[in-house]
Design a protein around this motif. Structure first.
Motif, PDB file in Angstrom:
ATOM      1  N   CYS A 183       1.131  -1.457   0.121  1.00  0.00           N
ATOM      2  CA  CYS A 183       0.251  -0.071  -0.171  1.00  0.00           C
ATOM      3  C   CYS A 183       0.840   1.554   0.733  1.00  0.00           C
ATOM      4  O   CYS A 183       1.642   1.809   1.001  1.00  0.00           O
ATOM      5  N   THR A 184       1.358   1.978  -0.865  1.00  0.00           N
ATOM      6  CA  THR A 184       2.001   2.891  -1.430  1.00  0.00           C
ATOM      7  C   THR A 184       1.316   3.986  -1.502  1.00  0.00           C
ATOM      8  O   THR A 184       0.485   4.674  -1.920  1.00  0.00           O
ATOM      9  N   GLY A 185       1.374   5.098  -0.570  1.00  0.00           N
ATOM     10  CA  GLY A 185       0.645   6.998  -0.078  1.00  0.00           C
ATOM     11  C   GLY A 185       2.204   7.374  -0.827  1.00  0.00           C
ATOM     12  O   GLY A 185       3.272   7.373  -1.575  1.00  0.00           O
ATOM     13  N   SER A 186       2.025   8.795   0.257  1.00  0.00           N
ATOM     14  CA  SER A 186       2.884  10.197  -0.356  1.00  0.00           C
ATOM     15  C   SER A 186       2.929  10.857   1.410  1.00  0.00           C
ATOM     16  O   SER A 186       2.393  10.137   2.443  1.00  0.00           O
ATOM     17  N   SER A 187       3.345  11.701   1.317  1.00  0.00           N
ATOM     18  CA  SER A 187       3.315  12.951   2.199  1.00  0.00           C
ATOM     19  C   SER A 187       3.393  13.575   3.365  1.00  0.00           C
ATOM     20  O   SER A 187       3.170  13.673   4.139  1.00  0.00           O
ATOM     21  N   SER A 188       1.928  13.560   2.572  1.00  0.00           N
ATOM     22  CA  SER A 188       0.423  13.824   2.583  1.00  0.00           C
ATOM     23  C   SER A 188      -0.051  12.116   3.682  1.00  0.00           C
ATOM     24  O   SER A 188      -1.634  12.891   4.938  1.00  0.00           O
TER      25      SER A 188
END
Lengths: 112, 119
Positions: A22-27
């Motif tokens: 599960c890849t997200g981001s800095s937010s």
């Protein structure tokens, strides 16, 4: 397009180990927000599998485990069983757009 | 035990509104936020918003702002979600879910309500 990215499908043989990313981001994940995982069997509501990155609710077998690092999280399933065939979703929180809940697009696990 | 029981399936024409209810039991209704999540056929989960049953405060995803109304009735421990100006894109299963606490996960879900939009 989901804010959190999951592989559309994974597969494994009975007894094997599989992982779902599960890849997200800095937010979202990278900002330190918790990641939760749900299992959804066909025609049913999602069921909580892992919460707060790596905690299991009572009743969930310890074959299921979660981890989180940086902007990504993973769900691992060991000792794969036929009954594990389902859709799996990750969930987190995003601090953009006034802050809201975000889900991954879901991963279909097939036990071959 | 905690239960969230939703109202039955609905068929609506484009442009109409739909109201889905979520009757809770087994816990103190005002102690937990109720969130609404929908799932279009063969698709993933989409967060719609939440209601704090204690205060009545609500927050919705930007996509639904101005079109969704979430309410709670503490006398019957029931949360409701009304979606206006339906289009075919709103055809989905709608779920209510109980937020477990400050970790922002959902520990109990309703069974889902299928909303069909068709003329």
């Amino acid at each position: 397009q989901s804010v959190l990215t999951q592989p559309p499908s994974v597969s494994g043989a009975p007894g094997q180990r599989v992982t779902i990313s599960c890849t997200g981001s800095s937010s979202n994940i990278g900002a330190g927000y918790d990641v939760h995982w749900y299992q959804q069997l066909p025609g049913t509501a999602p069921k909580l599998l892992i919460y707060a990155n790596d905690d299991r609710p009572s009743g969930v077998p310890d074959r299921f485990s979660g981890s989180k690092s940086g902007t990504s999280a993973s769900l691992a399933i060991t000792g794969l069983q036929a009954e594990d065939e389902a859709d799996y979703f990750c969930q987190s929180f995003d601090n953009t757009l006034s802050g809201h809940v975000v889900f991954g697009g879901g991963t279909k696990l097939t036990v071959v | 035990q905690v239960q969230l029981v939703q109202s039955g399936a609905e068929v609506k024409e484009p442009g109409a509104s739909v109201k889905v209810s979520c009757k809770t039991s087994g816990y103190t209704f005002t102690d937990h936020f109720i969130h609404w999540v929908r799932q279009a056929p063969g698709q993933g989960l989409e967060w719609m918003g939440w209601i704090n049953p204690k205060s009545g405060d609500t927050k919705s995803a930007q996509k639904f702002q101005g079109r969704v109304t979430m309410t709670g009735d503490t006398s019957i421990n029931t949360a409701s979600m009304e979606l206006d100006s339906l289009t075919s894109d709103d055809a989905a299963v709608y779920f209510c879910a109980r937020r477990a606490g400050n970790r922002r996960h959902y520990d109990n879900w309703g069974q889902g309500t299928l909303v069909t939009v068709s003329s």
